[in-house]
Design a protein around this motif. Sequence first.
Motif, PDB file in Angstrom:
ATOM      1  N   ASN A 698       0.549  -1.130  -0.105  1.00 43.34           N
ATOM      2  CA  ASN A 698      -0.079  -0.008   0.241  1.00 43.34           C
ATOM      3  C   ASN A 698       0.868   1.294  -0.077  1.00 43.34           C
ATOM      4  O   ASN A 698       1.979   1.286   0.519  1.00 43.34           O
ATOM      5  N   ILE A 699       0.311   2.145  -0.462  1.00 37.61           N
ATOM      6  CA  ILE A 699       1.027   3.736  -0.425  1.00 37.61           C
ATOM      7  C   ILE A 699      -0.149   4.684   0.309  1.00 37.61           C
ATOM      8  O   ILE A 699      -1.065   4.982  -0.224  1.00 37.61           O
ATOM      9  N   ASP A 700       0.228   4.852   1.293  1.00 35.94           N
ATOM     10  CA  ASP A 700      -0.592   6.191   2.117  1.00 35.94           C
ATOM     11  C   ASP A 700      -0.031   7.392   1.684  1.00 35.94           C
ATOM     12  O   ASP A 700       0.595   7.888   2.537  1.00 35.94           O
ATOM     13  N   GLY A 701      -0.758   7.981   0.502  1.00 33.59           N
ATOM     14  CA  GLY A 701      -0.502   9.247   0.357  1.00 33.59           C
ATOM     15  C   GLY A 701      -1.244  10.541   0.697  1.00 33.59           C
ATOM     16  O   GLY A 701      -2.302   9.984   1.306  1.00 33.59           O
ATOM     17  N   GLU A 702      -1.139  11.484   0.240  1.00 38.12           N
ATOM     18  CA  GLU A 702      -2.154  12.777   0.556  1.00 38.12           C
ATOM     19  C   GLU A 702      -2.727  12.995  -0.500  1.00 38.12           C
ATOM     20  O   GLU A 702      -2.393  12.912  -1.730  1.00 38.12           O
ATOM     21  N   PRO A 703      -3.902  13.438  -0.413  1.00 35.73           N
ATOM     22  CA  PRO A 703      -5.005  13.930  -1.469  1.00 35.73           C
ATOM     23  C   PRO A 703      -4.134  15.289  -2.235  1.00 35.73           C
ATOM     24  O   PRO A 703      -3.357  16.027  -1.677  1.00 35.73           O
ATOM     25  N   GLY A 722      -0.387   9.326 -11.790  1.00 33.23           N
ATOM     26  CA  GLY A 722      -1.632   9.118 -11.293  1.00 33.23           C
ATOM     27  C   GLY A 722      -1.689  10.114 -10.026  1.00 33.23           C
ATOM     28  O   GLY A 722      -0.965  10.204  -9.193  1.00 33.23           O
ATOM     29  N   GLU A 723      -2.970  10.801 -10.262  1.00 37.89           N
ATOM     30  CA  GLU A 723      -3.168  12.022  -9.140  1.00 37.89           C
ATOM     31  C   GLU A 723      -4.139  11.404  -8.038  1.00 37.89           C
ATOM     32  O   GLU A 723      -5.359  10.933  -8.364  1.00 37.89           O
ATOM     33  N   LEU A 724      -3.950  11.682  -6.751  1.00 30.55           N
ATOM     34  CA  LEU A 724      -4.813  10.917  -5.621  1.00 30.55           C
ATOM     35  C   LEU A 724      -5.818  12.186  -5.314  1.00 30.55           C
ATOM     36  O   LEU A 724      -5.610  13.335  -5.133  1.00 30.55           O
ATOM     37  N   ILE A 725      -7.002  11.657  -4.846  1.00 31.22           N
ATOM     38  CA  ILE A 725      -8.073  12.332  -4.256  1.00 31.22           C
ATOM     39  C   ILE A 725      -8.509  11.765  -2.839  1.00 31.22           C
ATOM     40  O   ILE A 725      -8.154  10.485  -2.820  1.00 31.22           O
ATOM     41  N   GLY A 726      -8.784  12.560  -2.017  1.00 33.44           N
ATOM     42  CA  GLY A 726      -9.034  12.192  -0.623  1.00 33.44           C
ATOM     43  C   GLY A 726     -10.592  11.788  -0.532  1.00 33.44           C
ATOM     44  O   GLY A 726     -11.487  12.434  -0.987  1.00 33.44           O
ATOM     45  N   GLN A 737      -7.951   8.616   6.784  1.00 31.31           N
ATOM     46  CA  GLN A 737      -8.564   9.129   5.612  1.00 31.31           C
ATOM     47  C   GLN A 737      -8.366   7.856   4.272  1.00 31.31           C
ATOM     48  O   GLN A 737      -7.378   7.027   4.559  1.00 31.31           O
ATOM     49  N   ARG A 738      -9.096   8.044   3.546  1.00 27.04           N
ATOM     50  CA  ARG A 738      -8.834   7.081   2.252  1.00 27.04           C
ATOM     51  C   ARG A 738      -8.370   8.014   1.087  1.00 27.04           C
ATOM     52  O   ARG A 738      -8.571   9.354   0.920  1.00 27.04           O
ATOM     53  N   THR A 739      -7.516   7.400   0.251  1.00 27.83           N
ATOM     54  CA  THR A 739      -7.140   8.043  -0.971  1.00 27.83           C
ATOM     55  C   THR A 739      -7.231   7.030  -2.235  1.00 27.83           C
ATOM     56  O   THR A 739      -7.318   6.133  -2.294  1.00 27.83           O
ATOM     57  N   TYR A 740      -7.856   7.747  -3.568  1.00 25.23           N
ATOM     58  CA  TYR A 740      -8.258   6.940  -4.649  1.00 25.23           C
ATOM     59  C   TYR A 740      -7.309   7.765  -5.872  1.00 25.23           C
ATOM     60  O   TYR A 740      -7.070   9.041  -5.828  1.00 25.23           O
ATOM     61  N   PHE A 741      -7.303   7.001  -6.906  1.00 24.49           N
ATOM     62  CA  PHE A 741      -6.917   7.807  -8.104  1.00 24.49           C
ATOM     63  C   PHE A 741      -8.031   8.375  -8.747  1.00 24.49           C
ATOM     64  O   PHE A 741      -8.868   7.561  -9.172  1.00 24.49           O
ATOM     65  N   ARG A 742      -7.750   9.724  -8.928  1.00 31.97           N
ATOM     66  CA  ARG A 742      -9.007  10.262  -9.690  1.00 31.97           C
ATOM     67  C   ARG A 742      -8.821  10.600 -11.021  1.00 31.97           C
ATOM     68  O   ARG A 742      -9.491  10.825 -12.120  1.00 31.97           O
TER      69      ARG A 742
END
Length: 942
Positions: A698-703, A722-726, A737-742
């Motif tokens: 897993n990669i726990d990034g920031e929005p 890939g850009e993350l959304i929170g 929090q969760r992050t996804y690729f938007r």
Amino acid sequence: MLLLLGLCLGLSLCVGSQEEARSWGQSSEQVGLRVPRQVRLLQRLKTKPLMTEFSVKSTIISRYAFTTVSCKMLNRASEDQEIEFQMQIPAAAFITNFTMLIGDKVYQGEITERGKKSDDRVKEKRNKTAEENGEKGTEIFRASAVIPSKDKAAFFLSYEELLQRRLGKYEHSISVRPQQLAGRLSVDVNILESTGIASLEVLPLHNSRHRGSGRGEDDSGPPPSTVINQNETFAHILFKPSVVQQAKIAQNGILGDFIIRYDVNREQGIGDIQVLNGYFVHYFAPKDLPPLPKNVVFVLDSSASMVGTKLRQTKDALFTILHDLRPQDRFSIIGFSNRIKVWKDHLISVTPDSIRDGKVYIHHMSPTGGTDINEALQTAIRLLNKYMAHNDSGDRSVSLIIFLTDGKPTVGETHTLKILNNTREAARGQVCIFTIGIGNDVDFRLLEKLSLENCGLTRRVHEEEDAGSQLIGFYDEIRTPLLSDIRIDYPPSSVVQATKTLFPNYFNGSEIIIAGKLVDRKLDHLHVEVTASNSKKFIILKTDVPVGPQKAGKDVLGSPSPEGDGEGDPNHIERLWSYLTTKELLSSWLQSDDGLEKERLRQRAQALAVSYHFLTPFTSMKLRGPSPRTDGLEEAHGMSAAMGPEPVVQSVRGAGTQPGPSLEKPYQPRIKISKTSVDGDPHFVVDFPLSRLTVCFNIDGEPGDILRLVSDHMHSGVTVNGELIGAPAPPNGHKKQRTYFRTITILVNKPERSYLEVTPSRVILDGGDRLVLPCNQSVVVGSRGLEVSVSANANVTVTIQGSIAFVILIHLYKKPAPFQRHHLGFYIANSKGLSSDCHGLLGQFLNQDARLTEDAAGPGQNLTHPPLLQAGEGPEAVLTVKDHRVPVVWKQRKIYNGEEQIDCWFARNNAAKLIDGEYKDYLASHPFDTEMTLGRGTSREL
């Protein structure tokens, strides 16, 4: 320039999109650069409209062909000009739509009941062409319009047809006759056959008989520039000649017919049954059966009009056919003019002597007198009925008349209805009549009805064509009858509105096709019974065919489709059923002599044709407009019938659906993907196929973080970010929090620079021309080695130079919870084109292998296939990859939108010891950043 193709789901009117409509707006100077100097000089001397593009896109799905033609013109003159668009199409095809773009005005076709009038400035008509392609009839569609000076026009025509099997092959013929050298010319054909493609060939361009046409330098194989790619179930054929190559074939732009022939794999027995969304199609083509004996009477027109080449060619053909008769066959010969000349008054057995005598009789035929069609047919039927009445051997046989004429009835009974009635009453369904009409003076409608009413077929041969070769080809189709009196039954409680199920004969190399509706879409099995006669045997085949669950409101990936229950989403089997049903209604109308019955058949055929947008004798095309082009044009008309229906978009998994003979059974996908992916919150999976190990982290990034997933900019020219959304964490979850690729961005630098940005709602492609594709419509875009395929609300497949492919899954929620977001998953389908220096969070593992040691797990533990434990419990091991020793723990993870669960070795702590460097080294400064600070090849470029 980009070529936009799409998927016709509503199937009302299918044309190119707004972006495509803009693409033909390139300057004539730009097109002119690609034209030879002599041709440019001729073009400057003339002011006729210039054709900047002529393209044909065709997709064949289980024998059903969707074809779309695009033609783009430029009026270079200083005054308005009338431009005519014409396209030769197969006579068996139905036009489904037509649209014109004149400057900034759109004229949109609409299929309506015949009889409605219109004041359109554009006129369209559909007539028989003076040129037919060999044995296959063609028709010409024409439309003309006045184009303002220096303005442009585009024409889009779509048609559909069911390919017929003849001599063991399906043939798909596309007319390539733009009437001038085109700046860009292409024929693009896709074939998808779920049972497998057994053989495929592309013929040399079929030469037009018109003056000025020609063939290329090499007639031994496919036309120059043809590229064929094929696997077990799919084939792609592309013909894309340059202007110079076109000029070598034909200076006048009449290249000829581009012909593809192929056959499919089939199993013995009941045949192939395919089911989709409540409709089924049954293909029945048995082989390896002993042929039935033939009783055949050759009836040859020897009137004065047959003098010369026609009669000589016909005699030569009959000599060949007589030698092909089998010892168990019986035959006779009749020549007719105003007198009926019978060789023998009974059928003769096939022996060397009888064949020699028959050839002598034919040789001495001389053309004279008029044409007594009625008495010739009556005499032939009497010969056959006499033999059948006295044949008590018990052998079953097939009685045929092969009837050839070049004229109309001029002697004896000349009234068409009486000839038809007399023939029908005499034949009584026991004799099949096959007719061939030669020349332009023949009463082809009479011959057509004679064959329709008497279980036969008809062919038309034009004056300039070789009547002998046509006769031999026609005979070859019917030379080997295998079955007679075929009846195919389905339970009335399971099937409704089936097409014809009774067939008098089945000839080797042909195919019987039945389509219908299922009463219950959840039906598990369909009972099928086939009864037929073969020589001394009476054959009965019975079986229950598994059809599997019928999907509704889901695509093949299992993702929710847009609102609806699936009933309104057309599919190729439904359209095949509507095509066959309409054809049979038109045939029944043609045969009927009862006024009330004809009107009932006309109304049924008309209603069905309007509903499915078929241009038939009972419907007409009305052009609506003009209306201005708007940005909504792409959304409304950015789909083309050439791509067929959505349900056959191939699954990225290639497995998991129910087995059975429907198109929903698993088959080899065009693109296979590995487990190497990143999806969800975000969960990374890396597959090491050599060691059969799967690793996850897993990669726990920031929005707002932009992660570099694949970086190979210096070598293959490919970068994926890939850009993350929170989103808030779920209740009682362990995360804050969760992050996804938007957003997924793909940069391609070779051979030309292209930028691709994918979100759950749209795809933006900038390769010189900016193109916006909505994700709720299925489309395919191609541009010089880059292909982007959107499967509506399901996935986006990006293929680069044929050796790199990525699949981006689209995750949508109808009613998302607070912790859910529309997001994307990124899967690597093909990495062969990526270099050994490729890097990124996923890319760094593509050319590596890994191994496990037993340091943590203890001796004797199976590390490749650990036992089934609760995730995270163990066993533990140490993974060695790229000289990194990484503690890992066994875990289970779901991929492919949750449809498959895999076992993997999980690297904790943001994969700190697994990846090169640390998390921040994989952060990009912006979505199109190509810098990579790790790995051997580094660069930075916008």
